[in-house]
Design an enzyme around this catalytic site. Structure first.
Site, PDB file in Angstrom:
ATOM      1  N   LYS A 136     -43.395   7.974  48.756  1.00 56.68           N
ATOM      2  CA  LYS A 136     -43.206   8.717  47.503  1.00 56.68           C
ATOM      3  C   LYS A 136     -43.189  10.226  47.737  1.00 56.68           C
ATOM      4  O   LYS A 136     -44.019  10.980  47.219  1.00 56.68           O
ATOM      5  CB  LYS A 136     -44.297   8.385  46.474  1.00 56.68           C
ATOM      6  CG  LYS A 136     -44.402   6.905  46.144  1.00 56.68           C
ATOM      7  CD  LYS A 136     -45.426   6.648  45.066  1.00 56.68           C
ATOM      8  CE  LYS A 136     -45.560   5.189  44.713  1.00 56.68           C
ATOM      9  NZ  LYS A 136     -46.216   4.393  45.777  1.00 56.68           N
TER      10      LYS A 136
ATOM     11  N   GLY B 102     -38.058  20.749  49.280  1.00 65.05           N
ATOM     12  CA  GLY B 102     -37.212  20.224  50.353  1.00 65.05           C
ATOM     13  C   GLY B 102     -37.725  20.526  51.745  1.00 65.05           C
ATOM     14  O   GLY B 102     -37.787  19.633  52.612  1.00 65.05           O
TER      15      GLY B 102
ATOM     16  N   THR C 220     -40.672  21.112  52.834  1.00 68.03           N
ATOM     17  CA  THR C 220     -41.888  20.363  53.169  1.00 68.03           C
ATOM     18  C   THR C 220     -41.596  18.886  53.410  1.00 68.03           C
ATOM     19  O   THR C 220     -42.096  18.295  54.371  1.00 68.03           O
ATOM     20  CB  THR C 220     -42.940  20.536  52.046  1.00 68.03           C
ATOM     21  OG1 THR C 220     -43.257  21.920  51.938  1.00 68.03           O
ATOM     22  CG2 THR C 220     -44.205  19.751  52.336  1.00 68.03           C
TER      23      THR C 220
END
Ligand code: BMP
Length: 273
Positions: free
Chosen positions: A94, A99, A101
């Protein structure tokens, strides 16, 4: 994202994405649309479960960060068992950050997700940049597993009071339609056809993975809500995800066989076979 009445074999032939084709091929070959949610705390338990249940499942779902002893042997053990029993691996990470990271969380890092997980999922709370970031990593020229990795958008959740409904879920569908190079479908409780405008062209075939499945229990004490395998499949799920219903049963092998039969029969009924 329509509730498909086509057999997995047909969808395997027609799908544009190699990971989706392989999912359907595995399901057809093993006559299983069951995913075990292997929420184990140690490598030994995880690998034992994968070896015991491997013959009866299409996909092995991990929360790799639950392991207290993650190491090289966890990853290599999982990969070996996936080859031995012909199942795919879904890391239920999830992803939900910016982006830059998520690229780091997906590739390398402590969890080494890109090495073992054919499929991962992402939340689009922050917009579609997260999908673009993961897609960029999956499509990079020097990425070792190109064409062997894909993602699902977490478009609904099974917990009481979930905010992932209505317009949010609709937004997930829009994003998926724009990113078919990397997004093969959704984690959702049902086919998403009831959203107007969600019907795509002939080449559009989103795969639905469904959590919150249990044959005998309705809820847990922390907000989880279940539907049965046949309910999920008849509502358009393509693969049911079962955790405690199988691994916490007195006999997990007997349990997985039960879930396999119920959900395969429901699939045959839905596809008029
Ligand atoms: P169980 O069948 O034991 O309730 O486990 C459900 C699994 O599916 C858990 O690993 C959980 O993290 C995951 N899950 C869920 O239950 N609901 C969702 O909406 C999304 C999930 O990933």
């Amino acid at each position: 994202s329509s509730k498909s009445t086509l057999p997995y074999a047909t969808r395997a032939k027609n799908h544009l994405h190699p990971v989706a084709r392989r999912l359907f091929d595995v399901a057809e070959a093993k006559k299983s649309n069951v995913i075990i949610s292997a929420d184990m705390g140690t490598t030994e338990e995880l690998l034992k479960l994968a070896d015991q249940l491997g013959p009866y499942i299409a996909v092995f779902k991990t929360h790799i960060d639950l392991l207290s002893d993650l190491s090289d042997s966890t990853i290599s053990g999982l990969k070996d068992l996936a080859a031995k029993h012909n199942f795919m691996i879904f890391e239920d990470r999830k992803f939900i950050d910016i982006g830059h990271t998520v690229q780091q969380q997906y590739h390398d890092g402590a969890l080494r997700i890109s090495e073992f997980a054919h499929v991962v999922n992402a939340s689009v709370l922050a917009g579609d940049g997260i999908i673009e970031a993961l897609e960029q990593t999956m499509a990079a020229p020097n990425f070792l597993y190109k064409d062997e990795r894909a993602m699902l958008i977490l478009s609904e959740m099974t917990t009481a009071g979930s905010l992932a409904t209505g317009d949010y879920t609709r937004f997930c569908i829009e994003i998926a339609k724009k990113h078919k190079k990397s997004v093969i479908g959704f984690v959702a409780t049902q086919a998403l056809t009831h959203f107007r405008g969600s019907e795509g062209g002939e080449d559009e075939d989103f795969v639905i993975f469904t959590t919150g499945v249990n044959a005998t229990t309705k809820v847990d004490s922390l907000g989880q809500q279940y539907q049965t395998p046949s309910s999920a499949i008849s509502r358009g799920s393509d693969f049911i995800i079962v955790g405690r219903g199988i691994y916490a049963a007195p006999n997990p092998v007997a349990a997985v066989k039960h879930y396999q039969k119920e959900s395969w029969d429901a699939y045959l009924a839905r596809t008029n076979q």
